[in-house]
Design a protein around this motif. Structure first.
Motif, short mmCIF file in Angstrom:
data_model
loop_
_atom_site.label_atom_id
_atom_site.label_comp_id
_atom_site.label_asym_id
_atom_site.label_seq_id
_atom_site.Cartn_x
_atom_site.Cartn_y
_atom_site.Cartn_z
N GLU A 57 47.00 20.20 -11.95
CA GLU A 57 46.54 21.57 -12.16
C GLU A 57 45.70 21.62 -13.43
O GLU A 57 46.09 21.11 -14.47
N SER A 58 44.52 22.20 -13.30
CA SER A 58 43.66 22.39 -14.46
C SER A 58 44.12 23.59 -15.26
O SER A 58 44.62 24.58 -14.71
N ALA A 68 43.81 32.22 -23.37
CA ALA A 68 43.87 31.18 -22.34
C ALA A 68 43.09 31.61 -21.11
O ALA A 68 43.64 31.80 -20.02
N ASN A 69 41.79 31.77 -21.27
CA ASN A 69 40.90 32.07 -20.16
C ASN A 69 39.58 31.38 -20.40
O ASN A 69 39.21 31.05 -21.53
N TYR A 70 38.86 31.11 -19.33
CA TYR A 70 37.68 30.26 -19.42
C TYR A 70 36.61 30.82 -20.36
O TYR A 70 36.02 30.09 -21.15
N PRO A 167 47.73 27.75 -16.81
CA PRO A 167 46.87 27.40 -15.68
C PRO A 167 45.51 28.09 -15.78
O PRO A 167 45.40 29.24 -16.20
N ALA A 168 44.48 27.36 -15.39
CA ALA A 168 43.13 27.93 -15.36
C ALA A 168 42.98 28.83 -14.14
O ALA A 168 43.82 28.85 -13.23
N GLU A 169 41.89 29.55 -14.14
CA GLU A 169 41.58 30.45 -13.04
C GLU A 169 41.52 29.67 -11.72
O GLU A 169 41.19 28.49 -11.69
N GLY A 170 41.83 30.36 -10.64
CA GLY A 170 41.93 29.70 -9.33
C GLY A 170 40.70 28.94 -8.92
O GLY A 170 40.80 27.88 -8.28
N PRO A 210 50.78 16.38 2.43
CA PRO A 210 51.18 17.59 1.72
C PRO A 210 51.64 17.32 0.30
O PRO A 210 51.47 18.16 -0.57
N ASP A 211 52.25 16.16 0.05
CA ASP A 211 52.78 15.89 -1.28
C ASP A 211 51.77 15.23 -2.19
O ASP A 211 52.02 15.00 -3.35
N ASP A 212 50.57 14.92 -1.69
CA ASP A 212 49.61 14.15 -2.44
C ASP A 212 48.35 14.92 -2.80
O ASP A 212 47.42 14.38 -3.35
N THR A 213 48.30 16.18 -2.46
CA THR A 213 47.09 16.95 -2.74
C THR A 213 47.45 18.21 -3.48
O THR A 213 48.52 18.78 -3.33
N ASP A 214 46.49 18.67 -4.28
CA ASP A 214 46.66 19.94 -4.98
C ASP A 214 46.45 21.06 -3.97
O ASP A 214 45.50 21.06 -3.20
N PRO A 215 47.33 22.07 -3.93
CA PRO A 215 47.23 23.10 -2.91
C PRO A 215 46.10 24.07 -3.12
O PRO A 215 45.74 24.81 -2.23
N ALA A 216 45.52 24.10 -4.33
CA ALA A 216 44.49 25.12 -4.60
C ALA A 216 43.20 24.83 -3.85
O ALA A 216 42.89 23.70 -3.55
#
Length: 216
Positions: A57-58, A68-70, A167-170, A210-216
């Motif tokens: 997660e970025s 904490a925003n871009y 966490p950064a913005e989506g 499913p366990d190896d990728t970022d869901p975003a």
């Protein structure tokens, strides 16, 4: 982000990046490390491809919640760095192995408060440690690399305690994979993933699930 970013290791052979002489002894099926190495799009793209990494997660670390925003972080005045929160299975990849890739592929650890044309403290090289053991292993590896003269210039990576991860913005999450044709991604992020694949093929995920990728 600017349109260019240096790619470490292209002129430094893999053999120079020996494994850390010290490493963590971890149990359980999940640990995490928070790393800052310039643009989080680039660092995230590298670690999402690494076998044993279960989630990336970025985000931001080093400053307060209210900045904490871009938009604020891009000013370079917040204390934050762009970071990635890397979750991993220590039975498949170790803390030390993740550091080895951090210093050899993910960024150039000799650039102070910048990565290529991305300039500012928000792009600093840093390891945000959660435990004294993480700090000790990271410090020992930095000294190991410097003593071996892996880079012409010394490693300037900072060791900072992790007070909080934000966490950064989506739209920043899994950015490179979702935007492969974006100019910065093509110039900076994808070449690092290609470097990982060519120099460290045994470190790559052999499948995507499913366990190896970022869901975003």
């Amino acid at each position: 982000m600017s349109d260019a970013c240096s790619i470490p290791g292209l002129t430094v052979p893999r053999s120079r990046f020996t494994a850390p002489e010290q490493d963590l002894t971890e149990t359980g099926n999940e640990s995490r490390v928070v790393l800052a190495g310039g643009c989080f799009w680039c660092v995230e793209a590298v670690y999402l491809a690494v076998d044993g990494v279960t989630r990336v997660e970025s985000g931001y670390a080093g400053g307060s919640a209210d900045t904490a925003n871009y938009e604020a972080v891009c000013t370079g005045q917040t204390g934050h760095a762009e970071v990635v929160d890397v979750h991993y299975d220590p039975s498949r990849v170790s803390f030390g192995e993740l550091l080895q890739l951090f210093f050899s592929v993910a960024h150039d650890p000799t650039q102070l408060n910048r990565q290529g044309n991305d300039i500012g403290t928000q792009y600093r090289s840093a390891i945000f440690y959660q435990t004294d053991e993480q700090r000790q292993v990271a410090d020992a590896y930095i000294r190991q690399l410097n003593q071996a003269g892996v880079y012409t210039d010394p490693v300037v990576t900072r060791l900072e305690p992790l007070d909080a991860f934000y966490p950064a913005e989506g739209y920043h999450q899994n950015f490179a994979a979702r935007n492969p044709g974006q100019p910065y991604v093509m110039a900076a992020a994808l070449p690092k993933v290609e470097k990982l694949a060519s120099a460290w093929p045994e470190k790559l995920k052999s499948r995507q699930g499913p366990d190896d990728t970022d869901p975003a």
